[in-house]
Scaffold this motif. Structure first.
Motif, short mmCIF file in Angstrom:
data_model
loop_
_atom_site.label_atom_id
_atom_site.label_comp_id
_atom_site.label_asym_id
_atom_site.label_seq_id
_atom_site.Cartn_x
_atom_site.Cartn_y
_atom_site.Cartn_z
N GLU A 102 1.02 -0.82 -0.14
CA GLU A 102 -0.12 0.15 0.01
C GLU A 102 0.61 1.50 -0.42
OE1 GLU A 102 -2.80 2.65 -0.51
OE2 GLU A 102 -3.30 0.11 -0.32
N SER A 106 1.18 3.93 -3.33
CA SER A 106 0.49 5.53 -2.74
C SER A 106 1.33 6.74 -3.49
CB SER A 106 0.21 5.39 -1.62
OG SER A 106 -0.61 4.77 -1.14
N SER A 111 -3.58 8.93 -4.43
CA SER A 111 -5.02 8.91 -4.55
C SER A 111 -6.02 9.73 -5.30
CB SER A 111 -4.90 9.23 -3.02
OG SER A 111 -6.15 8.30 -1.79
N ASP A 112 -7.22 8.06 -5.59
CA ASP A 112 -8.26 8.48 -6.35
C ASP A 112 -9.48 8.27 -5.64
OD1 ASP A 112 -7.87 6.32 -7.31
OD2 ASP A 112 -7.61 6.54 -9.31
N GLY A 113 -9.18 7.19 -4.86
CA GLY A 113 -10.26 6.45 -3.67
C GLY A 113 -10.55 5.29 -4.28
N SER A 114 -9.25 4.64 -4.63
CA SER A 114 -9.07 3.24 -5.84
C SER A 114 -8.07 2.81 -3.77
CB SER A 114 -8.48 3.49 -6.65
OG SER A 114 -7.07 3.55 -6.54
N VAL A 115 -8.48 1.07 -4.00
CA VAL A 115 -7.65 0.48 -3.08
C VAL A 115 -6.72 -0.42 -3.71
CG1 VAL A 115 -9.97 0.53 -1.83
CG2 VAL A 115 -9.57 -1.19 -2.96
N LYS A 129 -4.07 -1.18 -7.91
CA LYS A 129 -5.35 -0.28 -7.86
C LYS A 129 -6.68 -1.24 -8.30
CE LYS A 129 -3.47 3.09 -5.29
NZ LYS A 129 -4.05 3.20 -3.39
N ASP A 131 -11.14 -0.44 -8.37
CA ASP A 131 -12.68 0.75 -8.28
C ASP A 131 -12.59 -0.05 -7.05
OD1 ASP A 131 -14.21 2.69 -8.79
OD2 ASP A 131 -15.12 0.98 -7.91
N ALA A 132 -12.91 0.83 -5.47
CA ALA A 132 -13.74 0.20 -4.55
C ALA A 132 -14.58 -0.19 -4.36
CB ALA A 132 -13.08 1.99 -3.26
N GLU A 133 -15.39 0.88 -5.10
CA GLU A 133 -16.96 0.51 -4.35
C GLU A 133 -17.14 -0.97 -5.59
OE1 GLU A 133 -21.54 2.62 -6.63
OE2 GLU A 133 -19.23 3.00 -6.19
N SER A 136 -15.60 -3.20 -3.66
CA SER A 136 -16.79 -4.07 -2.93
C SER A 136 -17.95 -4.52 -2.72
CB SER A 136 -16.97 -2.48 -1.82
OG SER A 136 -17.71 -3.20 -0.80
#
Length: 217
Positions: A102, A106, A111-115, A129, A131-133, A136
């Motif tokens: 991580e 980073s 940072s753009d909201g991705s994980v 990286k 997309d977080a949504e 999830s």
């Protein structure tokens, strides 16, 4: 070189009778812009795999596509999502744990909201990286979900072959529409891996030659 199999409309093929015993099959999902690729891989060697594509439409296109096809929610032996992330790093062994991965991701990418997620089961650690949504949703929907990358699939397959007795340095390229994955391996050891945008075969040839020149091959 490998190319994708031809697609069929999801209206033509997706119903629960396609697979009689999901526990004897693996499900692989490959989200892309406007579509969700679905691979059904049988455990039995004498049964043909199935590869189809679902169109993504509606206000919640990914969720709607999955829930509209009950077959995808069956109790498969294993479920893997293959994410074509454009931002990834291959990591040395000392930086392979999630916290260090991580930190490196980073530093390399804003940072753009991705994980950051690890593509597992490789001869070298790969962080990417996602997309977080989207990630999830997949993790809520599928138990014990595995995450990988198309390039990781290419590397894993040919590294396994090399580790079982392949000799010398080999370059492997796989075309996926307007994307091309390139991996260079020496037996089971990764020398280089990358993914490129290609508009024509000449672009692919250029990147292959560039990879060979970079490695002095």
């Amino acid at each position: 070189m490998q190319r994708d199999l031809p697609m069929q409309s999801d209206r033509e093929i997706f119903d629960k009778t396609l697979v009689s015993d999901p526990g004897q099959w693996d499900l692989v999902l490959r989200p892309a812009h406007g579509s969700l690729g679905v691979a059904l891989l049988p455990v039995a060697r004498d049964v043909a795999p199935v590869w189809r594509e679902i169109s993504l439409e509606g206000p919640l296109p990914l969720q709607d596509a999955v829930y509209a096809h009950p077959l995808l929610l069956s109790d498969f032996r294993r479920v893997t999502v293959c994410i074509d992330a454009r931002r990834f790093l291959f990591l040395p062994p000392e930086a392979a744990d999630p916290a260090q991965a991580e930190a490196l991701m980073s530093a390399a990418y804003p940072s753009d909201g991705s994980v950051t997620v690890m593509a597992g089961d490789l001869p070298v650690s790969m962080a990417m990286k996602a997309d977080a949504e989207m990630l999830s949703f997949f993790r809520r929907t599928f138990v014990n979900l595995a995450v990988t990358h198309p390039l990781a699939v290419l590397i894993r397959y040919f590294a396994g072959r090399g580790a079982r007795g392949g000799n010398g340095v080999h370059l492997y390229a796989s075309f996926r529409g307007r994307r091309m994955d390139v991996a260079v391996l020496d037996g089971g050891r990764l020398l280089m891996g990358n993914t490129y945008d290609v508009a024509a075969a000449a672009d692919g040839a250029y990147y292959v030659m560039a990879a060979l020149k970079t490695l002095s091959l």
